[in-house]
Enzyme design. Structure first.
Site, PDB file in Angstrom:
ATOM      1  N   CYS A  13       7.988  37.348  -7.635  1.00 17.48           N
ATOM      2  CA  CYS A  13       7.646  36.754  -8.931  1.00 17.48           C
ATOM      3  C   CYS A  13       8.829  36.083  -9.613  1.00 17.48           C
ATOM      4  O   CYS A  13       8.649  35.107 -10.335  1.00 17.48           O
ATOM      5  CB  CYS A  13       7.031  37.811  -9.847  1.00 17.48           C
ATOM      6  N   SER A  44      -6.596  43.009 -13.218  1.00 15.44           N
ATOM      7  CA  SER A  44      -6.237  43.839 -14.372  1.00 15.44           C
ATOM      8  C   SER A  44      -7.207  43.626 -15.526  1.00 15.44           C
ATOM      9  O   SER A  44      -7.461  44.552 -16.308  1.00 15.44           O
ATOM     10  CB  SER A  44      -4.800  43.559 -14.817  1.00 15.44           C
ATOM     11  N   MET A  69      -2.048  44.561 -18.410  1.00  9.00           N
ATOM     12  CA  MET A  69      -2.788  43.332 -18.129  1.00  9.00           C
ATOM     13  C   MET A  69      -1.813  42.234 -17.727  1.00  9.00           C
ATOM     14  O   MET A  69      -1.068  41.702 -18.548  1.00  9.00           O
ATOM     15  CB  MET A  69      -3.619  42.933 -19.347  1.00  9.00           C
ATOM     16  N   CYS A  96       9.420  47.477  -8.727  1.00 13.13           N
ATOM     17  CA  CYS A  96       8.773  47.213 -10.013  1.00 13.13           C
ATOM     18  C   CYS A  96       7.778  48.308 -10.346  1.00 13.13           C
ATOM     19  O   CYS A  96       7.723  48.794 -11.482  1.00 13.13           O
ATOM     20  CB  CYS A  96       8.086  45.844  -9.970  1.00 13.13           C
ATOM     21  N   GLY A 133      -2.559  39.290 -16.561  1.00  9.59           N
ATOM     22  CA  GLY A 133      -3.076  37.936 -16.724  1.00  9.59           C
ATOM     23  C   GLY A 133      -3.921  37.511 -15.549  1.00  9.59           C
ATOM     24  O   GLY A 133      -4.432  36.388 -15.507  1.00  9.59           O
ATOM     25  N   GLY A 148      -4.747  47.177 -12.311  1.00 10.56           N
ATOM     26  CA  GLY A 148      -5.746  46.569 -11.443  1.00 10.56           C
ATOM     27  C   GLY A 148      -5.459  46.750  -9.966  1.00 10.56           C
ATOM     28  O   GLY A 148      -5.993  46.010  -9.141  1.00 10.56           O
TER      29      GLY A 148
END
Length: 370
Positions: free
Chosen positions: A199, A13, A7, A101, A9, A125
């Site tokens: 990110c 997801s 998850m 990643c 955020g 997700g």
């Protein structure tokens, strides 16, 4: 099945975790703490995996009614994604940190820990689909909604990883439907903007971020014939296909803009030229993997499509495994391909595999440098 729901955020997801529960699975939510600066908050839609995102994920998990944990993967993320990103740019290549990643964190480190703890699968997700052929082999396919399809960034997954992966959003026709479902479920993230950019560079200033870590050293900008047409403050700040930010002191004879054709970190030089010189007739790489069952004999040329960016259109091509190197020859030239990019091979909607581009062959021969 026991399912670990990753998850982030975000809305995708959260809905994926809820759907996994409704499918009858025993679900536990986990948020990955990847930042080395835990106090960092998101700015608009830039970045991800911050404290704000962790809190959003926990609120969604509470509504769903599943256990929720935060796992610190920041050290692994720094080594396998951030440091790799710096090393690749320093070597004159253009890496894709989202691919790294997925490859090394979400479907390697996370999946390994999940299996060690007795989970059967990791759910995310991502917009992609998994199907099974007549012999029980799992295959990765594009999502139902091509506009949101994310199968490209999952092209690094292996057969073993696909066997333990779950993508509950794969058949969803649109992102709008996911947001509407999130709102109906009472998720506060229903209208949260998607994250974008890199990110770990939340302000989007990749050049400045690299300069702080690699250093800035003035070098030459050259035409293909070796003539000097400008200078720069560090070759690492440039990538093949770039047009903006060249600050050339010598105009081109025909008045047309120049583009970056090659980055030479060993000599700290950048080679520029006309747009047509960016056309690439062949790409190849020795670092490749198959997403599921490999071809019966990849040394025999086969028809496919190749995609070199997450949002690029796939291009018809012929691929072949030659002396341990996967080679793809597009039927029409690719444009602006940089070493370090990932080429994903498709057969129809199926992701067959991927390779990191080591070598490109120009469709327009480049004159020898002086």
């Amino acid at each position: 099945m026991r399912v670990l729901a990753a998850m982030s955020g975000g809305v995708d997801s959260a809905v994926a975790a809820a759907r996994a529960v409704e499918a009858g699975h025993d679900v536990v939510g986990v948020h990955l703490a990847l930042s080395r600066m835990p106090g960092t908050l998101r700015t608009g839609s830039r970045g991800c995996c911050t404290i704000e995102d962790s809190m959003d994920a926990q609120r969604a998990a509470n509504i769903i009614g599943i256990p929720y944990y935060v796992w610190d993967f920041s050290e692994r993320f720094k080594l396998d994604v951030v440091d790799d990103f710096i090393a690749e740019y320093s070597a004159g290549r253009t890496p894709n940190p989202c691919m790294r990643c997925n490859e090394r964190i979400k479907f390697a480190a996370l999946l390994e820990k999940a299996i060690d703890l007795g989970f059967d699968a990791v759910a995310t997700g991502h917009y992609a689909s998994i199907s099974t052929d007549d012999h029980g082999n799992r295959e990765l396919h594009r999502a139902a909604a091509w506009a949101k399809d994310q199968s490209y960034v999952l092209g690094v997954l292996t057969a073993d990883q696909l066997a333990h992966s779950m993508f509950p959003l794969g058949a969803t026709p649109s992102k709008a439907e996911v947001r509407a479902e999130a709102a109906a479920r009472g998720f506060s993230v229903a209208n949260k903007p998607d994250s974008h950019d890199i990110c770990f560079i939340p302000d989007g200033d990749t050049r400045g971020w690299l300069a702080e870590r690699v250093g800035a050293e003035q070098g030459r900008i050259l035409e293909r014939d070796g003539s000097v047409v400008g200078s720069h403050e560090g070759a690492h700040a440039f990538t093949v296909g770039q047009r903006k930010g060249l600050n050339l002191g010598v105009p081109s004879p025909d008045g047309r803009p120049r583009f970056v054709l090659e980055v030479k970190p060993a000599t700290n030089e950048v080679v520029v030229g006309p747009k047509e010189a960016l056309d690439i007739a062949e790409i190849s790489g020795s670092k490749f993997s198959w997403a599921g069952l490999a071809p019966d004999d990849a040394t025999v040329p086969f028809d496919c499509e190749v995609q070199i960016r997450a949002h690029a259109d796939p291009v018809p091509a012929i691929a072949v495994l030659r002396d341990g190197v996967l080679v793809a020859t597009p039927t029409t030239p690719l444009n602006g391909v940089a070493p370090g990019q990932t080429a994903v091979i498709y057969v129809g909607t199926r992701v067959l595999g991927q390779f990191t581009i080591d070598r490109t062959v120009s469709a327009v021969p480049m004159p020898a440098s002086s």
